[in-house]
Design an enzyme around this catalytic site. Structure first.
Site, PDB file in Angstrom:
ATOM      1  N   ASP A   1      69.424  33.737 -42.300  1.00 40.07           N
ATOM      2  CA  ASP A   1      68.298  34.665 -42.394  1.00 40.07           C
ATOM      3  C   ASP A   1      68.710  36.113 -42.199  1.00 40.07           C
ATOM      4  OD1 ASP A   1      66.341  33.183 -43.386  1.00 40.07           O
ATOM      5  OD2 ASP A   1      65.256  32.819 -41.517  1.00 40.07           O
TER       6      ASP A   1
ATOM      7  N   ASP B   1      63.297  30.041 -35.245  1.00 39.36           N
ATOM      8  CA  ASP B   1      63.288  29.504 -36.616  1.00 39.36           C
ATOM      9  C   ASP B   1      64.418  30.099 -37.452  1.00 39.36           C
ATOM     10  OD1 ASP B   1      61.422  31.753 -36.116  1.00 39.36           O
ATOM     11  OD2 ASP B   1      61.311  31.827 -38.280  1.00 39.36           O
ATOM     12  N   ASN B   2      65.132  31.069 -36.899  1.00 47.81           N
ATOM     13  CA  ASN B   2      66.270  31.645 -37.611  1.00 47.81           C
ATOM     14  C   ASN B   2      67.589  31.264 -36.945  1.00 47.81           C
ATOM     15  OD1 ASN B   2      64.490  32.867 -39.380  1.00 47.81           O
ATOM     16  ND2 ASN B   2      64.435  34.802 -38.268  1.00 47.81           N
TER      17      ASN B   2
ATOM     18  N   ARG C   1      58.579  31.358 -48.792  1.00 47.40           N
ATOM     19  CA  ARG C   1      59.056  32.009 -50.025  1.00 47.40           C
ATOM     20  C   ARG C   1      60.396  31.411 -50.427  1.00 47.40           C
ATOM     21  NH1 ARG C   1      61.771  37.475 -47.515  1.00 47.40           N
ATOM     22  NH2 ARG C   1      62.010  36.531 -45.482  1.00 47.40           N
TER      23      ARG C   1
ATOM     24  N   ASP D   1      53.337  36.519 -50.553  1.00 48.04           N
ATOM     25  CA  ASP D   1      53.300  36.286 -52.003  1.00 48.04           C
ATOM     26  C   ASP D   1      54.414  35.346 -52.466  1.00 48.04           C
ATOM     27  OD1 ASP D   1      55.516  37.829 -51.702  1.00 48.04           O
ATOM     28  OD2 ASP D   1      54.844  39.483 -52.978  1.00 48.04           O
ATOM     29  N   GLY D   2      55.252  34.902 -51.524  1.00 48.07           N
ATOM     30  CA  GLY D   2      56.308  33.953 -51.879  1.00 48.07           C
ATOM     31  C   GLY D   2      57.444  34.570 -52.675  1.00 48.07           C
TER      32      GLY D   2
HETATM   33  P1  AMP Z   1      61.688  35.451 -41.740  1.00 46.83           P
HETATM   34  O1  AMP Z   1      61.354  36.694 -40.996  1.00 46.83           O
HETATM   35  O2  AMP Z   1      62.423  35.687 -43.006  1.00 46.83           O
HETATM   36  O3  AMP Z   1      62.390  34.433 -40.879  1.00 46.83           O
HETATM   37  O4  AMP Z   1      60.314  34.813 -42.186  1.00 46.83           O
HETATM   38  C1  AMP Z   1      59.372  34.306 -41.272  1.00 46.83           C
HETATM   39  C2  AMP Z   1      58.384  33.432 -41.975  1.00 46.83           C
HETATM   40  O5  AMP Z   1      57.607  34.167 -42.917  1.00 46.83           O
HETATM   41  C3  AMP Z   1      59.018  32.288 -42.755  1.00 46.83           C
HETATM   42  O6  AMP Z   1      58.225  31.143 -42.559  1.00 46.83           O
HETATM   43  C4  AMP Z   1      58.966  32.777 -44.175  1.00 46.83           C
HETATM   44  O7  AMP Z   1      58.950  31.707 -45.100  1.00 46.83           O
HETATM   45  C5  AMP Z   1      57.680  33.576 -44.218  1.00 46.83           C
HETATM   46  N1  AMP Z   1      57.704  34.624 -45.248  1.00 46.83           N
HETATM   47  C6  AMP Z   1      58.484  35.704 -45.247  1.00 46.83           C
HETATM   48  N2  AMP Z   1      58.281  36.451 -46.347  1.00 46.83           N
HETATM   49  C7  AMP Z   1      57.360  35.816 -47.088  1.00 46.83           C
HETATM   50  C8  AMP Z   1      56.714  36.079 -48.359  1.00 46.83           C
HETATM   51  N3  AMP Z   1      56.988  37.155 -49.105  1.00 46.83           N
HETATM   52  N4  AMP Z   1      55.811  35.183 -48.785  1.00 46.83           N
HETATM   53  C9  AMP Z   1      55.517  34.098 -48.060  1.00 46.83           C
HETATM   54  N5  AMP Z   1      56.066  33.797 -46.877  1.00 46.83           N
HETATM   55  C10 AMP Z   1      56.976  34.644 -46.385  1.00 46.83           C
HETATM   56 MG    MG Z   2      63.353  32.858 -41.223  1.00 48.27          MG
END
Ligand code: AMP
Ligand code: MG
Length: 477
Positions: free
Chosen positions: A259, A249-250, A92, A124-125
């Protein structure tokens, strides 16, 4: 739509790291509107705020692409809650390019919530306005506290309504980061067994973040990141910050906090504090962050193992030595930060025990983590300690004995009075969702000067009222 590249965006990442990203033609949004612009940050980056006022809605939502540039979604892997996921990536978010500030420092401009990418999986990005504003508030507060962090340049609303915990306007946050290289980025190439690509990534990361060590290869990168992460996590611990989702990844190779999902600051001191609703086991609880940092560094060492030394055993020993140094540097940095918080001159062997005794008393008293240090300082000035719990008052003679005759250093210059209190953040977000940005801009103003008492802002320093209850955060994805 494409417009002149007035921001001077560059793409060294795309040029150096073919295969680590997917180029994207963003769909954009029909009705983007610029809601918040961080003008001081724009100026510091050498970007013209007036240009951003005029074109930010289109450019910072991905609805217009600058000529000669190509947005991209970065690929990475990562350990999430202890489990390896070989295929993550910007699901996203889009990297629209890099800016070089007047001092020559390079930064990524990243649009969070700009639509789907090949890495979106079921998502949904998109991002909700409250989560974009939350990241804006907390990351800018971290910056004002002097803690390495990604920053927030702008929030653009998209004109859409999206559904999360509640229905909310869609929004795109422009995140500014020294880079978005993560431990998970290294883990991706390591898992693909692509030694050449991994080597290229190591070299790019060193050039970008630790150029003085660019000839040191993977060993230098591992050591530099371990040191940066040790110092970062020590700072989180000193200020009472719970990151909440320390997946690999964070974890940024730059050593910046990145993040801001379910993160939050503690009110009452409790090392077991967990805010994130999905962290059921408390893996990322406050007191566990140094241990998780070490665990994450072990994953980085593993990813780089083949490059650390020709001989496997030698590589393992090198990795282990770096981990040991990570732990001792984190502890030493934290001790120094805590000494400064207590105004202690110099360093003595028993300081660790003295600090721990205070923290234990604070835990028993459920004392507010932030305000306790301010009250200690005020008490020294006025020779009384009216606001302190008896548990903490019982500890005071030890502290006074350690201070001796020396005048304590200026404690209030390192102990913040204002942190992004959860109830204040929530109050601001609720108002913003109802169309009133006033409480958000007011909160941002107060948090920009966290160490200075600001007349009329007493309520921003107070812990949450009982009625606020137990705070839970969401990833809001
Ligand atoms: P995060 O917990 O923010 O580190 O996200 C973990 C993974 O989920 C990352 O690869 C994000 O890009 C993906 N992600 C989080 N929210 C969305 C979303 N609404 N749509 C698509 N990918 C998402
Ligand atoms: Mg992340």
């Amino acid at each position: 739509m494409s417009i002149d590249n007035a921001l001077g965006l560059e793409h060294t990442y795309a040029a150096a790291l073919e295969g680590l990203y997917a180029p994207i033609d963003p769909a954009g949004f029909p009705q983007p509107a610029l809601l918040l612009l961080n003008r001081p940050l724009a100026t510091a980056l050498g970007l013209d705020p007036a240009w951003l006022e005029a074109h930010g809605a289109a450019v910072l939502s991905g609805s217009a692409v600058l000529e000669g540039t190509r947005p991209l979604a970065q690929a990475y892997a990562g350990h999430q809650f202890g489990h390896f996921n070989p295929r993550l990536g910007d699901g996203r978010a889009l990297l629209i390019g890099e800016v070089v500030d007047p001092a020559g420092h390079r930064f990524d401009l990243h649009l969070k919530g700009a639509g789907t990418t090949p890495f979106s999986r079921q998502g949904d990005g998109r991002a909700a306005l409250d989560s974009a504003l939350r990241e804006y508030i907390v990351s800018e507060a971290m910056h004002a506290l002097g803690i390495p962090t990604t920053r927030s340049l702008a929030v653009v609303t998209t004109g859409e309504t999206i559904l999360r915990q509640r229905a909310a306007p869609g929004a795109v946050l422009t995140r500014v980061a020294a880079s978005h290289l993560r431990i998970g980025t290294l883990e991706l190439f390591a898992s693909l067994d692509d030694r050449d690509a991994l080597q290229r990534l190591v070299q790019y990361s060193l050039q970008r973040h630790y150029p003085e060590r660019a000839h040191g290869g993977a060993v230098a990168l591992l050591e530099a990141v371990a040191s940066a992460q040790a110092r970062l996590i020590a700072r989180w611990m000193a200020v009472g910050f719970v990151h909440g989702v320390m997946n690999t990844d964070n974890v940024a190779l730059s050593g910046e906090t990145i993040d801001f999902g379910p993160c939050a600051f503690m009110d009452a001191y409790d090392p077991d504090t967990v805010f994130s609703q999905i962290d059921q086991q408390g893996r990322y609880r406050f007191g566990h962050q140094p241990g998780i940092g070490a665990w994450n560094m072990a994953r980085m060492a593993e990813a780089l193992l083949e490059l650390l030394a020709d001989d496997r055993q030698a590589a393992i020993e090198l990795g282990q030595a770096t981990l040991d140094r990570f732990q001792s540097e984190l502890r030493a940095t934290w001790l120094d930060l805590m000494r400064a918080k207590l105004g202690l001159p110099g360093a003595e062997d028993d300081d660790g025990a003295l600090i721990q005794a205070l923290l234990d008393a604070m835990a028993r008293a459920r004392a507010d983590y932030t305000l306790t240090f301010r009250r200690l300082a005020d008490g020294l000035e006025h020779e009384t300690q009216p606001d302190l719990h008896p548990e903490i008052r019982a500890w005071l003679p030890r502290w006074r004995a350690r201070l001796g005759a020396s005048a304590p250093k200026q404690m209030n210059q390192v102990n913040p009075l204002y942190i992004p209190r959860n109830h204040k953040v929530e109050e601001a977000l609720s108002a913003a969702l109802a169309g009133d940005l006033g409480p958000t801009t007011r909160l941002l103003e107060v948090l920009a000067r966290p160490f200075e008492a600001q007349p009329g802002c007493e309520a921003y320093a107070e812990p949450a009222p009982e009625s606020f209850g137990c705070y839970q955060t969401h990833c809001n994805t």
